[in-house]
Design a protein around this motif. Structure first.
Motif, mmCIF file in Angstrom:
data_model
loop_
_atom_site.group_PDB
_atom_site.id
_atom_site.type_symbol
_atom_site.label_atom_id
_atom_site.label_comp_id
_atom_site.label_asym_id
_atom_site.label_seq_id
_atom_site.Cartn_x
_atom_site.Cartn_y
_atom_site.Cartn_z
ATOM 1 N N LEU A 75 0.827 -1.203 0.000
ATOM 2 C CA LEU A 75 0.000 0.000 0.000
ATOM 3 C C LEU A 75 0.866 1.259 0.000
ATOM 4 C CD1 LEU A 75 -2.709 1.566 0.387
ATOM 5 C CD2 LEU A 75 -2.316 1.300 2.853
ATOM 6 N N PHE A 76 1.816 1.324 0.923
ATOM 7 C CA PHE A 76 2.616 2.537 1.053
ATOM 8 C C PHE A 76 3.586 2.720 -0.103
ATOM 9 C CE2 PHE A 76 1.338 2.019 5.597
ATOM 10 C CZ PHE A 76 0.496 3.112 5.604
ATOM 11 N N ILE A 77 4.101 1.640 -0.644
ATOM 12 C CA ILE A 77 4.953 1.760 -1.825
ATOM 13 C C ILE A 77 4.115 2.246 -3.000
ATOM 14 C CG2 ILE A 77 6.239 0.437 -3.558
ATOM 15 C CD1 ILE A 77 7.434 -1.175 -1.227
ATOM 16 N N GLY A 78 2.887 1.751 -3.085
ATOM 17 C CA GLY A 78 1.997 2.136 -4.176
ATOM 18 C C GLY A 78 1.604 3.602 -4.158
ATOM 19 N N ILE A 79 1.546 4.208 -2.977
ATOM 20 C CA ILE A 79 1.156 5.618 -2.904
ATOM 21 C C ILE A 79 2.364 6.547 -2.794
ATOM 22 C CG2 ILE A 79 -1.119 5.137 -1.956
ATOM 23 C CD1 ILE A 79 -0.090 5.943 0.794
ATOM 24 N N ALA A 80 3.558 5.975 -2.756
ATOM 25 C CA ALA A 80 4.765 6.801 -2.680
ATOM 26 C C ALA A 80 4.926 7.591 -3.982
ATOM 27 C CB ALA A 80 5.990 5.922 -2.456
ATOM 28 N N PRO A 81 5.463 8.802 -3.889
ATOM 29 C CA PRO A 81 5.701 9.582 -5.103
ATOM 30 C C PRO A 81 6.619 8.812 -6.061
ATOM 31 C CG PRO A 81 6.107 10.896 -3.126
ATOM 32 C CD PRO A 81 5.874 9.484 -2.682
ATOM 33 N N PRO A 82 6.437 8.994 -7.366
ATOM 34 C CA PRO A 82 7.249 8.260 -8.348
ATOM 35 C C PRO A 82 8.753 8.396 -8.121
ATOM 36 C CG PRO A 82 5.457 9.390 -9.452
ATOM 37 C CD PRO A 82 5.430 9.816 -8.006
ATOM 38 N N GLU A 83 9.189 9.571 -7.715
ATOM 39 C CA GLU A 83 10.627 9.774 -7.496
ATOM 40 C C GLU A 83 11.125 8.903 -6.343
ATOM 41 O OE1 GLU A 83 13.465 13.490 -6.395
ATOM 42 O OE2 GLU A 83 12.067 13.766 -8.066
#
Length: 111
Positions: A75-83
């Motif tokens: 979940l948190f990796i998925g919502i992390a900013p692309p950078e």
């Protein structure tokens, strides 16, 4: 097999969260098992659903931890900013390369 959580439980939990002073930005529902209507309702109500498949106990605490950790990590990796995702990927690649180099050094030093 145990009873599955039904839609009425989801409706109660959703109502409870709506009456909090501050409505949570993230709502996670963790249960052994949900019925299909309950799962669909929970997702429609904005819950993140984690089904464990078994009741949590002291005997399976590590396995339950791993299940929840995996879901939250995704979940948190998925919502992390692309950078940030890019940096995480580069870090994994560098880590793998360092591991390979360490193995090569060990191999050479044992000759």
């Amino acid at each position: 097999m145990g009873q599955k959580i039904d839609r009425s439980t989801i409706d109660e939990e959703f109502g409870r969260t709506q009456h909090l002073i501050q409505i949570p930005h993230l709502k996670i529902f963790v249960a052994k098992r949900l019925t299909d209507p309950a799962r669909q309702t929970a997702l429609a109500d904005g819950f993140i659903v984690i089904e464990l498949g078994e009741k949590a106990s002291t005997n399976n605490a590590r396995e339950i931890y791993e299940i929840i950790y995996k879901h939250l990590r995704e979940l948190f990796i998925g919502i992390a900013p692309p950078e940030l995702q890019k940096f995480a990927k580069e870090t994994r690649e560098i880590s793998e390369r360092l591991k390979t180099l360490a193995e090569e050094i060990e191999r050479i030093s044992s000759l």
